[in-house]
Design a protein around this motif. Structure first.
Motif, PDB file in Angstrom:
ATOM      1  N   VAL A   1       1.049  -1.084   0.313  1.00 55.85           N
ATOM      2  CA  VAL A   1      -0.358   0.061   0.068  1.00 55.85           C
ATOM      3  C   VAL A   1       1.165   1.406  -0.136  1.00 55.85           C
ATOM      4  O   VAL A   1       2.355   1.030   1.075  1.00 55.85           O
ATOM      5  CB  VAL A   1      -0.943   0.459   1.231  1.00 55.85           C
ATOM      6  CG1 VAL A   1      -1.906   1.342   0.860  1.00 55.85           C
ATOM      7  CG2 VAL A   1      -2.419  -0.688   1.315  1.00 55.85           C
ATOM      8  N   GLU A   2       0.534   1.849  -1.422  1.00 49.14           N
ATOM      9  CA  GLU A   2       1.614   2.967  -1.311  1.00 49.14           C
ATOM     10  C   GLU A   2       1.056   4.483  -0.642  1.00 49.14           C
ATOM     11  O   GLU A   2       2.002   5.334  -0.379  1.00 49.14           O
ATOM     12  CB  GLU A   2       1.763   3.191  -2.231  1.00 49.14           C
ATOM     13  CG  GLU A   2       0.999   4.031  -3.489  1.00 49.14           C
ATOM     14  CD  GLU A   2       1.581   4.139  -4.864  1.00 49.14           C
ATOM     15  OE1 GLU A   2       2.835   4.602  -5.111  1.00 49.14           O
ATOM     16  OE2 GLU A   2       1.282   4.219  -5.689  1.00 49.14           O
TER      17      GLU A   2
ATOM     18  N   LYS B   1       1.641   8.679   3.793  1.00 52.43           N
ATOM     19  CA  LYS B   1       2.151   8.702   2.406  1.00 52.43           C
ATOM     20  C   LYS B   1       3.058   7.506   2.883  1.00 52.43           C
ATOM     21  O   LYS B   1       4.057   7.081   3.514  1.00 52.43           O
ATOM     22  CB  LYS B   1       3.309   9.526   2.237  1.00 52.43           C
ATOM     23  CG  LYS B   1       2.843  11.148   1.988  1.00 52.43           C
ATOM     24  CD  LYS B   1       3.606  11.934   1.913  1.00 52.43           C
ATOM     25  CE  LYS B   1       2.664  13.197   1.615  1.00 52.43           C
ATOM     26  NZ  LYS B   1       4.200  14.546   1.179  1.00 52.43           N
ATOM     27  N   ASP B   2       3.035   6.172   0.997  1.00 52.22           N
ATOM     28  CA  ASP B   2       3.863   5.202   1.569  1.00 52.22           C
ATOM     29  C   ASP B   2       3.923   3.958   2.856  1.00 52.22           C
ATOM     30  O   ASP B   2       4.837   4.190   3.666  1.00 52.22           O
ATOM     31  CB  ASP B   2       5.476   5.195   1.581  1.00 52.22           C
ATOM     32  CG  ASP B   2       5.720   3.641   0.516  1.00 52.22           C
ATOM     33  OD1 ASP B   2       5.791   3.141   1.360  1.00 52.22           O
ATOM     34  OD2 ASP B   2       6.820   3.982   0.950  1.00 52.22           O
ATOM     35  N   PRO B   3       2.776   3.708   3.580  1.00 53.08           N
ATOM     36  CA  PRO B   3       2.611   3.219   5.205  1.00 53.08           C
ATOM     37  C   PRO B   3       3.276   1.894   4.420  1.00 53.08           C
ATOM     38  O   PRO B   3       4.274   1.332   6.038  1.00 53.08           O
ATOM     39  CB  PRO B   3       1.307   2.407   5.111  1.00 53.08           C
ATOM     40  CG  PRO B   3       0.612   3.493   3.853  1.00 53.08           C
ATOM     41  CD  PRO B   3       1.772   4.100   3.138  1.00 53.08           C
ATOM     42  N   GLY B   4       4.231   1.530   3.228  1.00 54.66           N
ATOM     43  CA  GLY B   4       4.549   0.094   3.046  1.00 54.66           C
ATOM     44  C   GLY B   4       4.297  -1.002   3.585  1.00 54.66           C
ATOM     45  O   GLY B   4       4.786  -2.119   3.640  1.00 54.66           O
ATOM     46  N   VAL B   5       2.769  -1.090   3.820  1.00 60.44           N
ATOM     47  CA  VAL B   5       1.947  -3.002   4.643  1.00 60.44           C
ATOM     48  C   VAL B   5       1.868  -3.281   3.034  1.00 60.44           C
ATOM     49  O   VAL B   5       1.526  -2.526   2.331  1.00 60.44           O
ATOM     50  CB  VAL B   5       0.911  -2.337   5.309  1.00 60.44           C
ATOM     51  CG1 VAL B   5       1.790  -1.971   6.267  1.00 60.44           C
ATOM     52  CG2 VAL B   5      -0.255  -1.260   5.069  1.00 60.44           C
ATOM     53  N   SER B   6       2.125  -4.242   2.958  1.00 59.44           N
ATOM     54  CA  SER B   6       1.309  -5.557   2.252  1.00 59.44           C
ATOM     55  C   SER B   6       0.005  -6.159   2.380  1.00 59.44           C
ATOM     56  O   SER B   6      -0.738  -5.823   2.732  1.00 59.44           O
ATOM     57  CB  SER B   6       2.738  -7.314   2.334  1.00 59.44           C
ATOM     58  OG  SER B   6       2.466  -7.923   1.510  1.00 59.44           O
ATOM     59  N   ILE B   7      -0.353  -5.742   0.618  1.00 61.96           N
ATOM     60  CA  ILE B   7      -1.981  -6.066   1.017  1.00 61.96           C
ATOM     61  C   ILE B   7      -1.920  -7.232   1.125  1.00 61.96           C
ATOM     62  O   ILE B   7      -3.129  -7.854   0.883  1.00 61.96           O
ATOM     63  CB  ILE B   7      -1.784  -5.699  -0.989  1.00 61.96           C
ATOM     64  CG1 ILE B   7      -2.995  -5.264  -1.505  1.00 61.96           C
ATOM     65  CG2 ILE B   7      -1.606  -6.481  -1.795  1.00 61.96           C
ATOM     66  CD1 ILE B   7      -3.551  -4.216  -0.866  1.00 61.96           C
ATOM     67  N   ALA B   8      -0.801  -7.800   1.528  1.00 63.76           N
ATOM     68  CA  ALA B   8      -0.997 -10.038   0.958  1.00 63.76           C
ATOM     69  C   ALA B   8      -1.236 -10.123   2.104  1.00 63.76           C
ATOM     70  O   ALA B   8      -1.650 -11.376   2.774  1.00 63.76           O
ATOM     71  CB  ALA B   8      -0.621 -10.630   0.305  1.00 63.76           C
TER      72      ALA B   8
END
Length: 975
Positions: free
Chosen positions: A912-913, A959-966
């Protein structure tokens, strides 16, 4: 399509060339020009005028047989008019509460067509084993439901079937005594020529007349029993009269929807009673209608005999499994009730009553009968570009190049009939398409696909291997003699039609699509696995046939006449074509087939479009209603030709057309051969930039569309949801069909379909906050319903996000959707008035069937306060399948499902960007991944904090939390 001049060798045949624009009513029958419809309407008229009218049909109480352990019973039915004619009744209750009522003639002179349901149903429905019938002196009845709220009552004399809920009638069959199954009989002495009915021309209708002994019921004369003439074509009727009339009443439901396809409002206008909107009934007879009217009960390309009846208390529905020509009158004797009268040319009585009681229940009940819509390939939800015709391989390459030069995304290029040599489908015109496979590879290099038209008529020449093989196999439709191939005229000139009712055609047709050599059998080697199919003209359309179709006395496999199977005919071609596309690949890939003609169950095979519309504002508007009507009847992968098939829309209209198309499930631009080229890159600025923005918006929202299609595939719920579906108790919105929701995303769209609009009215049904998708302006609804004014200048689309929703998008501009597979996501969190929101995202590889093996990502996102009085919001991501077994993917056992499946692992690095959170109660003190470091964010205050006021909403951009979508995660916003 319009019918042009057709050449066949030295023969020039002129067929139906339009001399002026507009619908040609003389090409198609009215009810008054169809003998069985005249008879059915006359029956209703006599009944209305006779207070003592009584149905002659009654149940023979001595014949009632109740099945042990199953909720079904059978009985004999007799007619007081014809004591020697026998009928059989079969009533059964399915395990989901659906009631099926069948009645057929027993030991008649001939067999009535009884196979319509078998083509529509996915399986024989399971009967309830928890319901039993009680046989009384006056009726047979059964009570069922979790609270015993439902009751089915079959009255014996006269025969009457009703479904009740909590003691109130919901659906009644033969409540107005209009049931009439014309029994088979021998032809008695009759005059060779009759007197036409009032209003008929001598040249257009010849009626064979004989005085009748039962005039009070069947009428005084034999009207069109054995032969009819229309438009110079004579329809012989060797079986004689066999029509079926049935009144279906909804005593406590004032709105009815469905029975597509017609160009009219979703909430069906009246055809009888006081001041009807239309003078003719709605017709279900699949027809190739040239330039159809934008408001009409005239039948169009598909027929789905499904009708929803709705009130604030409940929703019910019926599926009338009949395949012949059918006319339906609609009347509202009161504001809270609806009468309908169904008149069919042939077939048995086979009605499924769906008890609801909610719209979602109806969708699930109907899907259990006829199946859900197929989960399409992901790319099929992108932008499709078509016209009749791209004339060469160089033309196709040029169009692709121009799209890329102007940074406009597109997924599919289409070829209409001119690609084929002499309109011999599968055979390329090598003068204009000398290198078709190389052309396809050039398109595929950028992740794109091609769709090529394949129609069901075959040019009758021995140098066409497809026709030669079909003829040798004996799988072509026969003329009325039953032994000779039927010859008609279509694009190919002298043509024959494949009879897909013949099982001998099935494997042969599937084999044609193999793009590798099949020995001595012909196959389409000049194609690739990225070549998909458009099935057109499959009503069938026959240029020199009656009503531009096939003669009704043609003969299909099994000896059935075309009149018996006409409305089913169109669904068989896309069925077999989709099977062929699956079979050609190893491992199999999801097919894409577009069909023009369809029937109940066609949703299992692909997409449809609303046919040859016009480039007018009226057609733009009615196209929305038509797509909604198709959706609630199961055919949810639907759209209208962007720009209109006919005409040259001005730039403003074309921009609005693209806005409409971008919010249709199926999004295709298409145009007639005589129109000016109107690819979106050809417009001048600022219109070209507007179209680019619209196309890009569609692509950013593909995750929303794909998730909505997944829901449709699992639950049968339409992708586009009319107002009554989302707010079934809000009477003010029951007739709305110009605004709708996309799946359960919370997105509410109202496309602009009028000229010179700068703002528009949107109806909000609830006391909830709605945010403008683009500006984040917050509107407040009301518990009593409220209209709000939304900006709608030409560059603006009235698109709102319902408070309480989380929508997922991909914002990187790409040339085609396959290039987006590893792109990051943006989450838009639209908090409701109490600080809550949820949403979902479904992903798989978008191309194969590996999702059926559990290779998916299906996430649920929830935003909620950490405590009742707290303003701190926690946003979480969790696996939806694991926590909700009932929502598991069809065919996937939950015990075998692994959240870390192969597909999930392949996208675990996709992040998640960005997050956009609307409606926070104040500026956050911190924003962090649970257990992690502070995230970079920006906050813009607004006056509409937590949805309490109308105005600019507060907006937090993370901004750009960087967590995976999966994967599972949690982000805490401390306020």
């Amino acid at each position: 399509m319009v019918r042009p001049v057709i050449f066949s060798g030295a023969l020039l045949l002129l067929l139906s060339i339009p001399t002026s624009l507009g619908f040609k009513s003389q090409d198609f029958k009215t009810c008054a020009q169809a003998g069985f419809c005249r008879r059915g309407r006359a029956l209703a008229s006599r009944a209305q005028d006779n207070a003592s009218w009584k149905s002659p049909y009654s149940v023979d109480s001595s014949s009632i047989s109740v099945s042990s352990g199953e909720a079904s019973f059978t009985a004999g039915v007799k007619s007081s008019l014809y004591p020697d004619v026998k009928f059989g009744l079969d009533v059964r209750i399915h395990d989901d509460g659906v009631v099926r009522v069948r009645m057929d003639e027993v030991d008649g002179l001939r067999k009535r067509y009884d196979e319509a349901a078998s083509w529509a149903l996915i399986a024989e429905p399971k009967l309830s084993r928890e319901i039993s019938w009680t046989v009384g002196k006056k009726d047979v009845r059964a009570v069922y439901g979790t609270k015993k709220e439902n009751e089915v009552v079959v009255s014996l004399e006269p025969l009457r079937v009703s479904l009740l809920r909590n003691g109130k009638e919901q659906v009644v069959l033969n409540g107005r005594s209009l049931l009439h199954m014309e029994h088979y009989r021998t032809k008695e002495s009759s005059r060779p020529e009759g007197t036409p009915e009032e209003g008929l021309d001598e040249d257009d209708a010849q009626v064979v007349v004989q005085v009748k002994p039962n005039a009070w019921f069947e009428g005084e004369v034999e009207d069109g029993y054995w032969e009819e003439t229309f438009g110079g074509n004579t329809d012989t009727k060797p079986k004689g009269p066999e029509s079926l009339s049935l009144d279906i009443t909804f005593p406590n439901h004032g709105h009815v929807y469905g029975i597509p396809q017609h160009a009219t409002h979703l909430d069906l206008p009246t055809t009888t009673g006081e001041d009807p909107t239309y003078s003719d009934p709605y017709r279900l007879w699949n027809s190739d209608v040239f330039e159809y009217l934008a408001s009409s009960p005239v039948s169009l390309y598909g027929s789905i005999p499904v009708m929803h009846a709705h009130s604030a208390e409940s929703t019910v529905a019926i599926f009338n499994a009949v395949a012949s020509d059918t006319w339906i009158d609609v009347d509202h004797p009161t504001l809270k009730s609806t009468n309908t009268h169904w008149i069919s040319e042939s077939g048995i009585l086979d009605v499924f009553i769906m008890p609801g009681p909610t719209p979602d229940d109806i969708f699930k009940q109907y899907a259990k009968l006829t199946g859900t819509s197929a989960l399409p390939a992901h790319w099929a939800l992108g932008h499709h570009q078509c016209r009749w015709n791209y004339i060469s391989t160089d033309d196709v390459r040029s169009v692709q190049q121009r799209f890329d030069e102007h940074d406009m995304p597109v997924d599919v290029f289409w070829l209409d009939i001119e690609y084929a040599e002499e309109h011999k489908y599968f055979i390329w015109d090598k003068k204009m398409f000398p290198d078709p496979v190389d052309m396809m590879h050039d398109v595929e290099a950028l992740g794109r696909k091609m769709v090529v038209i394949i129609d069901p008529h075959l040019k009758r020449t021995d140098n066409y291997p497809v026709y030669k093989e079909a003829s040798d196999l004996g799988v072509l439709v026969k003329s009325k003699s039953g032994d000779a191939e039927y010859e008609g005229w279509c694009w190919s000139g002298s043509s024959a039609w494949i009879d897909f009712f013949n099982p001998g055609a099935w494997d042969w047709w599937r084999g044609l699509f193999k793009n590798t050599s099949q020995g001595d059998k012909w196959s389409w080697v000049d194609s690739t696995e990225s070549t998909y199919i458009w099935n057109d003209m499959n009503e069938p359309s026959v240029f020199n046939g009656p009503e531009i179709s096939m003669p009704r006395d043609n003969v299909h496999y099994g000896g059935w006449e075309h009149r018996d199977v006409h409305n089913i005919n169109g669904m068989l071609l896309p069925n077999l074509t989709s099977q062929a596309l699956v079979a050609r690949s190893d491992p199999p890939k999801r097919p894409f087939v577009l069909t023009r003609s369809f029937y109940a169950g066609s949703q299992r095979f692909g997409a449809m479009w609303t046919g040859d519309n016009l480039g007018t504002w009226d057609h733009m508007a009615v196209g929305i209603s038509m797509v909604l009507a198709n959706g609630i009847a199961g055919m949810t992968f639907a759209g209208s030709d962007v720009g209109g098939f006919f005409g040259n829309p001005e730039p403003e209209m074309l921009v609005r057309w693209y806005q409409v198309g971008a919010f249709n499930p199926f999004f295709r631009a298409h145009a007639h051969i005589d129109t000016k080229r109107r690819e979106p890159y050809l417009l001048d600025e600022p219109y070209r930039g507007m179209l680019r923005d619209i196309l890009r918006l569609r692509y950013t929202m593909l995750p929303i569309w794909y998730t909505a299609f997944h829901d449709a595939n699992i639950y049968g719920i339409p992708v586009l949801r009319p107002h009554y579906v989302v707010f079934p108790k809000d009477e003010a919105g029951f007739s709305l069909d110009d605004q709708y929701f996309i799946g359960d995303s919370g997105l509410l769209v109202k496309p602009v379909v009028h000229k010179d609009v700068t703002e528009t009215d949107v109806y909000l049904a609830e006391d909830q906050v709605y945010y403008n998708y683009f500006s984040h302006y917050a509107y407040r609804g009301s518990s009593k319903g409220k209209h709000v004014t939304v900006p709608a200048a030409l560059h603006e689309i009235p698109l709102l996000i319902r408070g309480g929703s989380i929508v997922t998008t991909r914002e990187r501009p790409r040339r085609s959707s396959p290039l987006m597979q590893r792109d990051p996501f943006t989450l838009r969190v639209a908090l409701d008035k109490v600080g809550y929101a949820k949403g979902q995202l479904y992903l798989d590889d978008g191309e194969t069937f590996s999702h059926l093996e559990g290779n998916i990502v299906w996430r649920q996102f929830v935003a909620e306060k950490t405590a009742k009085k707290s303003k701190t919001i926690r946003i979480t991501s969790s696996d939806l399948v694991s926590q909700n077994p009932d929502a598991a993917v069809e065919g996937v056992s939950l015990t075998k499902y692994d959240p870390l499946n192969a597909f999930a692992k392949s996208v675990e690095s996709v992040r998640v960007e960005k997050m956009v959170v609307m409606g926070l109660g104040g500026k956050p003190k911190s924003v962090r991944v649970d257990g992690g470091e502070e995230l970079v964010s920006e906050f813009t205050p607004g006056v509409a904090a937590e949805g309490k006021k109308e105005g600019a909403a507060s907006v937090l951009i993370v901004k750009d939390p960087g967590v995976s979508i999966a994967k599972d995660w949690s982000i805490v916003i401390e306020v």
